[in-house]
Scaffold this active site. Structure first.
Site, PDB file in Angstrom:
ATOM      1  N   ASP A  43       0.820  -1.223   0.000  1.00 57.82           N
ATOM      2  CA  ASP A  43       0.000   0.000   0.000  1.00 57.82           C
ATOM      3  C   ASP A  43       0.849   1.268   0.000  1.00 57.82           C
ATOM      4  O   ASP A  43       0.641   2.166   0.823  1.00 57.82           O
ATOM      5  CB  ASP A  43      -0.930   0.015   1.219  1.00 57.82           C
TER       6      ASP A  43
ATOM      7  N   GLU B 269     -11.478   0.170  -3.166  1.00 54.85           N
ATOM      8  CA  GLU B 269     -10.615   0.728  -2.111  1.00 54.85           C
ATOM      9  C   GLU B 269      -9.444   1.454  -2.764  1.00 54.85           C
ATOM     10  O   GLU B 269      -9.400   1.622  -3.977  1.00 54.85           O
ATOM     11  CB  GLU B 269     -10.116  -0.392  -1.181  1.00 54.85           C
TER      12      GLU B 269
END
Length: 345
Positions: free
Chosen positions: A31, A244
């Site tokens: 991420d 997301e």
């Protein structure tokens, strides 16, 4: 490349075909949120660990406890791990699951924005501050008021305004906020309260930040993601709808909102004229990687643009043990982005 298809992969061969290699290999990172501060690259990733949690669609096995900051002097230089920048034990309001963070700078201070599950089991978003881009960071005693869900990304516009983008389905709990209040029913179901396939998909959120970057200056607003006909993307449009990993960047006067489609494993983008949108779907930036998740950032470095992303090739496909990578992206003359394949044929 979803997890169910990795059993027969030759990972040595796959890594040889990868368009980039992990930036660090002494720990697992994911991420990545990348920024350039004072001419240097700083990456704010999740720190993957194997905590022994059972695999489920709520993401319980993503049991991260802390954040490290990685720096690079240039896009080709060695990536340096600066150690623990913030631990969940040092966040008064947080209990567990320090998921994907972001950071930004203002007036010589550095702000780390991060989601975590509070002691009531609800994801909130917090802020921690440092006088150094590498930390250590000191967390605010409470989460941002009216924050919810996951994956904060904070964009600084040309006029000095800062905006936070956030949201995530399934374990990210966004579907539980459809009424404006958290719905705690069916706690073990990641798909309860999702819209039907023919209904508009759930949307990410944006909120302008206060001048001190510690709170929202307004109630968060939904971001409209539209198809080529100006209609909201539908929940059943799994190859294009938001799941997301919100990110915003600006190129040639246009705002690019990019995100992950989650269960179909694409990084997609949509384009608009304001930081609030609406944004019209424009294509894919990255095709599926090894591992279930896909999460990214886009950053300009020395007049070139780069996609920071992750895959699970270093861990041989273990979903929750990922590694951060970087690859250059290319814009066409019309402003669209060429799709990257993470592995060469």
């Amino acid at each position: 490349m979803p997890e169910e298809s990795i059993e027969n992969i030759n990972f040595d061969a796959l890594n040889a075909k990868a368009i980039s290699q992990p930036l660090v290999d002494h720990m697992y990172t994911a991420d990545p949120s990348a920024h350039v501060f004072n001419g240097k690259i700083y990456i704010y990733p999740s720190h993957d660990i194997d905590a022994g949690e059972a695999f489920d669609d709520l993401g319980s096995h993503f049991a991260m406890e802390d954040y490290h900051v990685i720096s690079m002097d240039s896009i080709t230089s060695e990536a340096i791990d600066h150690g623990v920048a913030l631990h969940v034990n040092d966040v008064p309001w947080a209990k567990e699951q320090m998921w994907a963070p972001d950071a930004n700078e203002k007036d010589g201070s550095y702000y780390l924005f991060f989601p975590a599950k509070a002691h009531d089991g609800i994801f909130r978003i917090g802020v921690a501050i440092s006088n150094s881009p590498t930390g250590p960071f000191t967390a605010q005693p409470e989460a941002i008021k009216d924050s919810f869900s996951i994956d904060p990304a904070v964009f600084k516009d040309d006029d000095g305004s800062y905006y936070m983008y956030f949201g995530g389905l399934w374990g990210g709990q966004l579907q539980r906020w459809r009424t404006g209040q958290f719905n705690a029913e069916q706690p073990d179901s990641p798909t309860a309260f999702l819209p039907e396939d023919h209904e508009p998909a759930l949307l990410p959120y944006v909120a302008k930040m206060t001048d001190d970057l510690l709170e929202f200056s307004e109630k968060p607003k939904e971001i409209e993601l539209l198809d080529e006909n100006g209609n909201l993307l539908l929940a059943g449009d799994n190859d294009r709808r938001f799941f997301e990993a919100a990110w915003l960047h600006k190129y040639n006067g246009k705002y690019y909102f990019s995100y992950s489609t989650g269960d179909t494993h694409f990084i997609c983008y949509a384009m608009g004229d304001t930081p609030y949108g609406p944004f019209t779907y424009a294509g894919r930036i990255l095709n599926p990687v090894v591992g279930w998740t896909s999460h990214h950032s886009i950053c300009e470095v020395e007049n070139k643009w780069y996609l920071f992303y992750h895959d699970a090739s270093l861990s041989k496909g273990v979903t929750h043990l990922r590694s951060v990578k970087v690859a250059e992206i290319t814009y066409r003359e019309d402003g669209s982005i060429e799709t990257l394949d993470p592995y060469r044929d």
